[in-house]
Design a protein around this motif. Structure first.
Motif, PDB file in Angstrom:
ATOM      1  N   ASP A   1     138.576  24.295  70.366  1.00 18.10           N
ATOM      2  CA  ASP A   1     137.301  23.663  70.716  1.00 18.10           C
ATOM      3  C   ASP A   1     136.560  23.234  69.448  1.00 18.10           C
ATOM      4  N   VAL A   2     136.497  21.932  69.238  1.00 18.96           N
ATOM      5  CA  VAL A   2     135.767  21.395  68.088  1.00 18.96           C
ATOM      6  C   VAL A   2     134.452  20.749  68.530  1.00 18.96           C
ATOM      7  N   SER A   3     134.054  20.982  69.791  1.00 20.60           N
ATOM      8  CA  SER A   3     132.796  20.421  70.252  1.00 20.60           C
ATOM      9  C   SER A   3     131.635  21.060  69.494  1.00 20.60           C
ATOM     10  N   LYS A   4     130.544  20.325  69.384  1.00 23.26           N
ATOM     11  CA  LYS A   4     129.410  20.793  68.583  1.00 23.26           C
ATOM     12  C   LYS A   4     128.857  22.126  69.086  1.00 23.26           C
ATOM     13  N   ASN A   5     128.705  22.255  70.395  1.00 26.16           N
ATOM     14  CA  ASN A   5     128.116  23.488  70.935  1.00 26.16           C
ATOM     15  C   ASN A   5     129.153  24.531  71.348  1.00 26.16           C
ATOM     16  N   GLY A   6     130.434  24.212  71.217  1.00 31.72           N
ATOM     17  CA  GLY A   6     131.483  25.191  71.487  1.00 31.72           C
ATOM     18  C   GLY A   6     131.603  25.611  72.934  1.00 31.72           C
ATOM     19  N   THR A   7     131.363  24.684  73.868  1.00 30.70           N
ATOM     20  CA  THR A   7     131.400  25.045  75.290  1.00 30.70           C
ATOM     21  C   THR A   7     132.497  24.321  76.071  1.00 30.70           C
ATOM     22  N   ARG A   8     133.428  23.734  75.370  1.00 33.10           N
ATOM     23  CA  ARG A   8     134.525  23.039  76.071  1.00 33.10           C
ATOM     24  C   ARG A   8     135.313  24.044  76.907  1.00 33.10           C
ATOM     25  N   ARG A   9     135.636  23.648  78.145  1.00 39.31           N
ATOM     26  CA  ARG A   9     136.362  24.541  79.057  1.00 39.31           C
ATOM     27  C   ARG A   9     137.723  24.002  79.475  1.00 39.31           C
ATOM     28  N   TRP A  10     137.907  22.698  79.382  1.00 40.16           N
ATOM     29  CA  TRP A  10     139.109  22.070  79.947  1.00 40.16           C
ATOM     30  C   TRP A  10     139.992  21.498  78.842  1.00 40.16           C
ATOM     31  N   CYS A  11     141.288  21.455  79.122  1.00 34.92           N
ATOM     32  CA  CYS A  11     142.195  20.829  78.158  1.00 34.92           C
ATOM     33  C   CYS A  11     141.823  19.369  77.973  1.00 34.92           C
ATOM     34  N   SER A  12     141.382  18.730  79.064  1.00 36.30           N
ATOM     35  CA  SER A  12     140.863  17.358  78.972  1.00 36.30           C
ATOM     36  C   SER A  12     139.924  17.101  80.142  1.00 36.30           C
ATOM     37  N   MET A  13     138.865  16.356  79.879  1.00 35.54           N
ATOM     38  CA  MET A  13     137.941  15.999  80.956  1.00 35.54           C
ATOM     39  C   MET A  13     138.596  15.019  81.923  1.00 35.54           C
ATOM     40  N   ALA A  14     139.491  14.172  81.400  1.00 37.16           N
ATOM     41  CA  ALA A  14     140.150  13.182  82.255  1.00 37.16           C
ATOM     42  C   ALA A  14     141.098  13.838  83.251  1.00 37.16           C
ATOM     43  N   GLY A  15     141.652  14.995  82.887  1.00 40.09           N
ATOM     44  CA  GLY A  15     142.592  15.674  83.776  1.00 40.09           C
ATOM     45  C   GLY A  15     141.949  16.830  84.506  1.00 40.09           C
ATOM     46  N   CYS A  16     142.058  18.017  83.909  1.00 38.60           N
ATOM     47  CA  CYS A  16     141.566  19.237  84.569  1.00 38.60           C
ATOM     48  C   CYS A  16     140.058  19.209  84.785  1.00 38.60           C
ATOM     49  N   GLY A  17     139.303  18.649  83.863  1.00 42.48           N
ATOM     50  CA  GLY A  17     137.858  18.585  84.024  1.00 42.48           C
ATOM     51  C   GLY A  17     137.452  17.779  85.237  1.00 42.48           C
ATOM     52  N   ASN A  18     138.063  16.617  85.417  1.00 41.55           N
ATOM     53  CA  ASN A  18     137.760  15.773  86.579  1.00 41.55           C
ATOM     54  C   ASN A  18     138.208  16.425  87.877  1.00 41.55           C
ATOM     55  N   ARG A  19     139.356  17.108  87.845  1.00 42.37           N
ATOM     56  CA  ARG A  19     139.821  17.784  89.061  1.00 42.37           C
ATOM     57  C   ARG A  19     138.845  18.885  89.474  1.00 42.37           C
ATOM     58  N   ALA A  20     138.342  19.637  88.490  1.00 47.25           N
ATOM     59  CA  ALA A  20     137.375  20.692  88.801  1.00 47.25           C
ATOM     60  C   ALA A  20     136.081  20.088  89.337  1.00 47.25           C
ATOM     61  N   LYS A  21     135.660  18.990  88.739  1.00 45.40           N
ATOM     62  CA  LYS A  21     134.434  18.309  89.186  1.00 45.40           C
ATOM     63  C   LYS A  21     134.597  17.818  90.628  1.00 45.40           C
ATOM     64  N   ALA A  22     135.746  17.216  90.938  1.00 44.18           N
ATOM     65  CA  ALA A  22     136.011  16.723  92.290  1.00 44.18           C
ATOM     66  C   ALA A  22     136.075  17.870  93.285  1.00 44.18           C
ATOM     67  N   SER A  23     136.660  18.992  92.874  1.00 45.40           N
ATOM     68  CA  SER A  23     136.765  20.149  93.751  1.00 45.40           C
ATOM     69  C   SER A  23     135.381  20.733  94.063  1.00 45.40           C
ATOM     70  N   ARG A  24     134.511  20.815  93.047  1.00 50.20           N
ATOM     71  CA  ARG A  24     133.149  21.304  93.272  1.00 50.20           C
ATOM     72  C   ARG A  24     132.383  20.368  94.200  1.00 50.20           C
ATOM     73  N   HIS A  25     132.560  19.064  93.993  1.00 47.99           N
ATOM     74  CA  HIS A  25     131.880  18.077  94.841  1.00 47.99           C
ATOM     75  C   HIS A  25     132.347  18.213  96.302  1.00 47.99           C
ATOM     76  N   TYR A  26     133.652  18.364  96.472  1.00 48.76           N
ATOM     77  CA  TYR A  26     134.207  18.515  97.820  1.00 48.76           C
ATOM     78  C   TYR A  26     133.649  19.769  98.490  1.00 48.76           C
ATOM     79  N   ALA A  27     133.577  20.873  97.737  1.00 50.38           N
ATOM     80  CA  ALA A  27     133.056  22.131  98.295  1.00 50.38           C
ATOM     81  C   ALA A  27     131.590  21.984  98.690  1.00 50.38           C
ATOM     82  N   ARG A  28     130.807  21.281  97.868  1.00 48.04           N
ATOM     83  CA  ARG A  28     129.385  21.072  98.183  1.00 48.04           C
ATOM     84  C   ARG A  28     129.220  20.237  99.437  1.00 48.04           C
ATOM     85  N   THR A  29     129.996  19.158  99.557  1.00 51.15           N
ATOM     86  CA  THR A  29     129.866  18.283 100.727  1.00 51.15           C
ATOM     87  C   THR A  29     130.340  18.988 101.993  1.00 51.15           C
TER      88      THR A  29
END
Length: 200
Positions: free
Chosen positions: A161-189
């Motif tokens: 994690d080389v992000s400024k605040n050190g809070t990166r969680r996913w190997c990539s936002m385009a892959g796992c990050g987006n899948r997690a985001k879509a899953s949370r959205h689906y659960a909310r709806t």
């Protein structure tokens, strides 16, 4: 990047196909771990043969030969790194990693432009494996808490994690990050949607 660099060169003969891995460019030790990945529920391993090793070496700018002995050494180093990253306090993990490190050393000398460090291995086949293990020590000295596994339980990739605040969680936002985001959205709806057959 490792504090000790080995000799680099162009791609070895035969390494012409593209690297299929979803995450590349991580520090050498994590890049070696990331030669295993999961895609669509299927496990893949770039180091299943010397062709895959040649592809990995070329992608890292290492001019080392992709021999069966080098493949065995790389697999040994990958196992050691996996154990060390999973639990750095595990005595077995330290033993495995130290066994890889025992195959090389750093030779220091004074060159015309100042101090020079050169990685040497007791057997050329062990040089890439040793460089990866040494790179892990460099990350531990620099910021061990920035060595992360992807937060997706279905992913086995690692990153630094080389992000400024050190809070990166996913190997990539385009892959796992987006899948997690879509899953949370689906659960909310699903929670806010009216029961079937009813209208709000």
């Amino acid at each position: 990047m490792s504090a000790v660099m080995g000799d680099t060169g162009g791609p070895p003969p035969g390494a012409t196909r593209a690297d299929p891995r979803p995450l590349q460019g991580e520090p050498l030790c994590l890049d070696l771990l990331n030669t295993r990945w999961i895609d669509g529920g299927t496990r893949h391993d770039l180091l299943r043969d010397t062709d895959g090793l040649g592809l990995w070496l070329a992608g890292r700018g290492l001019a080392d030969a992709a021999t069966p002995a080098a493949l065995a050494a790389a697999l040994h180093a990958r196992e050691a790194l996996e154990a060390a990253v999973t639990d750095p306090r595990d005595p077995r993990a330290r033993e495995l990693l130290n066994a890889v490190l025992a195959h090389g050393r750093v030779r220091r000398s004074l060159g015309p432009d100042g101090p020079v460090e050169h990685a040497e291995a007791d057997d050329p086949a062990w040089r890439p494996a040793w460089l990866a293990a040494d790179d892990y020590l460099h990350l531990l000295r620099t910021a061990p808490d920035r060595i992360r596994a992807c937060a997706n339980d279905d992913c086995i990739l690692h990153f630094y994690d080389v992000s400024k605040n050190g809070t990166r969680r996913w190997c990539s936002m385009a892959g796992c990050g987006n899948r997690a985001k879509a899953s949370r959205h689906y659960a909310r709806t699903r929670r806010t949607a009216p029961p079937e057959g009813r209208t709000p």
